[in-house]
Design a protein around this motif. Structure first.
Motif, short mmCIF file in Angstrom:
data_model
loop_
_atom_site.label_atom_id
_atom_site.label_comp_id
_atom_site.label_asym_id
_atom_site.label_seq_id
_atom_site.Cartn_x
_atom_site.Cartn_y
_atom_site.Cartn_z
N LYS A 260 1.22 -1.15 -0.11
CA LYS A 260 0.20 -0.15 -0.03
C LYS A 260 1.17 1.11 -0.13
N VAL A 261 0.59 1.87 -1.03
CA VAL A 261 0.55 3.42 -0.86
C VAL A 261 0.86 4.70 -0.51
N ASP A 262 1.21 5.52 0.96
CA ASP A 262 0.96 6.12 1.04
C ASP A 262 1.22 7.54 0.16
N VAL A 263 -0.33 8.41 -0.53
CA VAL A 263 0.01 8.99 -1.01
C VAL A 263 0.06 10.38 -0.10
N LYS A 264 1.18 10.52 -0.57
CA LYS A 264 1.09 12.38 0.08
C LYS A 264 -0.12 13.18 -0.05
N ASP A 265 0.22 14.16 0.98
CA ASP A 265 -1.13 14.79 0.59
C ASP A 265 -1.52 15.67 -0.27
N ASN A 266 -2.26 16.75 -0.47
CA ASN A 266 -2.57 17.28 -1.78
C ASN A 266 -1.85 18.98 -1.79
N LEU A 267 -0.98 19.26 -2.62
CA LEU A 267 -0.36 20.59 -2.21
C LEU A 267 -1.26 21.38 -2.23
N GLN A 268 -0.71 22.69 -1.40
CA GLN A 268 -1.36 23.82 -1.67
C GLN A 268 -0.16 25.14 -1.03
N SER A 269 -1.00 26.00 -2.04
CA SER A 269 0.11 27.38 -2.46
C SER A 269 -0.55 28.45 -1.62
N SER A 270 0.31 29.17 -0.99
CA SER A 270 -0.09 31.17 -0.36
C SER A 270 0.54 31.72 -1.14
N GLN A 271 1.05 31.54 -2.77
CA GLN A 271 1.39 32.56 -3.27
C GLN A 271 -0.13 33.15 -4.07
N ALA A 272 0.11 34.37 -4.60
CA ALA A 272 -1.22 34.99 -4.37
C ALA A 272 -1.07 36.01 -6.05
N TYR A 273 -0.05 35.40 -6.71
CA TYR A 273 0.17 35.89 -8.26
C TYR A 273 0.97 34.65 -9.06
N ALA A 274 1.01 34.59 -10.82
CA ALA A 274 1.36 34.20 -11.49
C ALA A 274 2.30 35.20 -12.52
N TYR A 275 3.25 34.50 -12.68
CA TYR A 275 3.82 35.23 -13.94
C TYR A 275 2.63 35.32 -15.22
N ASP A 276 2.62 36.43 -16.50
CA ASP A 276 1.88 35.28 -17.81
C ASP A 276 3.56 36.05 -18.50
N PRO A 277 3.68 34.45 -19.06
CA PRO A 277 4.99 34.01 -19.87
C PRO A 277 5.03 35.46 -20.82
N GLY A 278 3.89 35.68 -22.00
CA GLY A 278 4.02 37.04 -22.45
C GLY A 278 4.57 38.29 -22.23
N THR A 279 4.54 38.69 -21.39
CA THR A 279 4.50 40.34 -20.45
C THR A 279 6.01 39.78 -19.49
N GLY A 280 5.28 38.44 -18.96
CA GLY A 280 6.44 38.35 -17.45
C GLY A 280 6.13 39.44 -16.54
N LYS A 281 4.51 39.76 -16.56
CA LYS A 281 3.99 40.54 -15.76
C LYS A 281 2.86 39.45 -14.65
N GLN A 282 3.83 40.62 -13.11
CA GLN A 282 2.99 39.36 -12.33
C GLN A 282 1.18 39.88 -12.26
N ILE A 283 0.97 38.64 -12.54
CA ILE A 283 -0.84 38.70 -12.03
C ILE A 283 -1.22 37.94 -11.08
N PRO A 284 -2.47 39.00 -10.41
CA PRO A 284 -2.79 38.83 -9.29
C PRO A 284 -3.63 37.11 -9.08
N GLY A 285 -3.96 36.75 -8.24
CA GLY A 285 -4.78 35.55 -8.66
C GLY A 285 -4.63 34.34 -7.36
N THR A 286 -5.22 33.09 -8.08
CA THR A 286 -5.92 31.73 -6.72
C THR A 286 -5.03 30.94 -7.19
#
Length: 189
Positions: free
Chosen positions: A23-49
């Motif tokens: 039996k495999v003990d599957v790790k907990d689902n991941l969580q992030s508190s990061q409230a942004y991502a980078y738009d790959p086209g512009t490199g700008k920080q985009i707020p979100g979840t």
């Protein structure tokens, strides 16, 4: 994927060597508190979840071969709304022939906003509460406080205001000269 993965989370590793049908003990689902991502086209920080789609294997599954357990990140950019607000003239309110505009568009971060045209009223009167009647004049609208095409970065209220200068009147005096003797010379009108 457009936004990749958040940078504040590390994908777990499992160094256990499993026997057949362990039996495999599957790790907990991941969580992030990061409230942004980078738009790959512009490199700008985009707020979100960031949200994580759960692992594709249940906790405690029986292993029968080398197995990759997969989950996926999804980034949801924040969205924004625009509302319009018009201040009344302090004494006369607002004209009754104009409706405040609405905007039902849901905007993404830094989307340009098409600001509605300035309001116009053909109404040539306003109700005066003190007199209890309509008074003649002209409605005037101050322009919206945002320029057309501004880039939205938060829920935004665009404001304008009405003013109503009532018509004004002047009084002048005129005298008619006496047909035979004219006017006295020591009186100014």
């Amino acid at each position: 994927p457009k936004y990749g993965s958040p940078t504040d989370v590390t994908v777990p590793t499992d160094t256990t060597v499993y026997d057949y049908k362990n039996k495999v003990d599957v790790k907990d689902n991941l969580q992030s508190s990061q409230a942004y991502a980078y738009d790959p086209g512009t490199g700008k920080q985009i707020p979100g979840t960031w949200s994580f789609t759960p692992w594709d294997k249940p906790d405690g599954f029986e292993i029968t071969q080398d197995t990759m357990i997969t989950g996926a990140w999804k980034f949801t950019p924040n969205t924004y709304t625009v509302t319009y607000d018009v201040d009344d003239d302090p004494a006369y309110g607002s004209p009754t022939d104009v409706t405040v505009p609405t905007d039902t568009t849901v905007y993404d971060y830094e989307d340009p906003v098409d600001v509605k045209d300035d309001l116009k009223s053909a109404q040539d009167y306003a109700y005066d509460k003190n007199l209890g009647e309509n008074v003649p004049g002209s409605w005037s609208f101050t322009s919206w406080d945002k320029q057309d095409g501004f880039e939205i970065t938060e829920n935004t209220t665009i404001k304008g205001a009405w003013s109503f200068p009532p018509d004004t009147y002047t009084v002048t005096y005129e005298t008619e000269d006496d047909p035979k003797y004219g006017s006295p010379t020591d009186v100014t009108v």
